[in-house]
Design a protein around this motif. Structure first.
Motif, short mmCIF file in Angstrom:
data_model
loop_
_atom_site.label_atom_id
_atom_site.label_comp_id
_atom_site.label_asym_id
_atom_site.label_seq_id
_atom_site.Cartn_x
_atom_site.Cartn_y
_atom_site.Cartn_z
N VAL A 105 0.84 -1.20 0.00
CA VAL A 105 0.00 0.00 0.00
C VAL A 105 0.87 1.25 0.00
O VAL A 105 0.63 2.19 -0.76
N SER A 106 1.91 1.25 0.84
CA SER A 106 2.82 2.40 0.90
C SER A 106 3.55 2.58 -0.42
O SER A 106 3.72 3.71 -0.91
N LEU A 107 3.98 1.47 -1.02
CA LEU A 107 4.67 1.55 -2.31
C LEU A 107 3.78 2.16 -3.38
O LEU A 107 4.20 3.05 -4.12
N ILE A 108 2.55 1.67 -3.48
CA ILE A 108 1.63 2.18 -4.50
C ILE A 108 1.37 3.67 -4.29
O ILE A 108 1.37 4.46 -5.25
N LEU A 109 1.17 4.08 -3.05
CA LEU A 109 0.96 5.50 -2.77
C LEU A 109 2.17 6.34 -3.18
O LEU A 109 2.02 7.47 -3.66
N LEU A 120 -7.92 7.34 -0.42
CA LEU A 120 -7.17 6.55 -1.39
C LEU A 120 -6.42 5.42 -0.69
O LEU A 120 -6.43 4.27 -1.16
N ARG A 121 -5.80 5.71 0.45
CA ARG A 121 -5.09 4.68 1.20
C ARG A 121 -6.05 3.58 1.65
O ARG A 121 -5.72 2.39 1.56
N MET A 122 -7.24 3.96 2.11
CA MET A 122 -8.22 2.99 2.57
C MET A 122 -8.65 2.07 1.43
O MET A 122 -8.74 0.84 1.58
N THR A 180 -9.73 12.76 -8.74
CA THR A 180 -8.86 12.77 -7.57
C THR A 180 -9.60 12.33 -6.31
O THR A 180 -10.83 12.44 -6.24
N LEU A 181 -8.83 11.83 -5.34
CA LEU A 181 -9.37 11.40 -4.07
C LEU A 181 -8.48 11.91 -2.94
O LEU A 181 -7.27 12.04 -3.12
N PRO A 182 -9.06 12.20 -1.78
CA PRO A 182 -8.24 12.55 -0.62
C PRO A 182 -7.29 11.38 -0.31
O PRO A 182 -7.66 10.21 -0.47
#
Length: 210
Positions: free
Chosen positions: A90-94, A185-187, A179-181
């Motif tokens: 998840v962190s990588l994709i972000l 997006l993380r969720m 776009t998303l906050p």
């Protein structure tokens, strides 16, 4: 992501210099302006020096794309796949997604490569090589997580690596017009990655067919 490499070997200082010059040309003038001669002019060196570093244009494009990915992706602070594969992915994709101007510029360059790949086999080979290396890294992390029983034994490393890369590229495209906050997006990404790492593979007899 990792040190840029070409055919499994790290780029030389000269190859890095010329690959970066190629990226500058692509960002400023487009893929059509890229040639050995334009790279030599941009880097302030001879045409022969470019041809010595990259005997084929395919090699130069592969190096440029590898450098683009290296420069545009900040790895999560933890070791690859830690503390859990799910959180690390998840962190990588972000970190890859175009959420600031630097990454939006990198995304535009990636799109230029993708657009060129549709009609140019040389560009297609360069992008394909980079994708294969990235999928190989992701697959190795999925395999390790499976062996450590962090994820179920039925999870296929190569299929999951393919899906993670497809998810990342798809979301990056969507963010260009929807776009998303970051928190939302993380969720959503966490839910999508969790599904990839836990959902059983579709049965061949029940999977939908076109």
């Amino acid at each position: 992501m990792t040190a840029a490499s070409l055919g499994g070997r790290e780029l030389t200082a000269r190859q890095i210099e010329l690959a970066d010059a190629a990226l500058t040309i692509i960002a400023r003038d487009g893929m059509a302006a890229l040639s050995f001669r334009s790279v030599a002019a941009e880097a302030g060196c001879s045409l022969g020096a470019v041809q010595k570093a990259f005997p084929r244009k395919e090699r130069m494009l592969a190096a440029a794309f590898a450098r683009l990915r290296e420069q545009s992706v900040a790895l999560p602070p933890d070791a690859p796949g830690r503390p859990t594969l799910r959180s690390w992915l998840v962190s990588l994709i972000l970190n890859i997604l175009p959420l600031d101007e630097h990454r939006r510029s990198a995304q535009r360059q990636c799109e230029a490569f993708a657009h060129g790949a549709a009609s140019d086999s040389t560009i297609r080979a360069a992008v394909s090589e980079s994708d294969a290396q990235l999928r190989g890294l992701l697959a190795s992390l999925v395999l390790r997580a499976r062996e450590e029983r962090e994820i179920p034994a039925h999870i296929d490393p190569e299929a999951t690596a393919w899906a993670v890369l497809a998810l990342t590229q798809g979301v990056a495209t969507q963010l260009s017009y929807d776009t998303l906050p970051t928190n939302e997006l993380r969720m959503r990404l966490d839910g999508a990655v969790a599904a990839l790492l836990a959902a059983p593979a579709a049965d061949a007899d029940t999977a939908p067919h076109n």
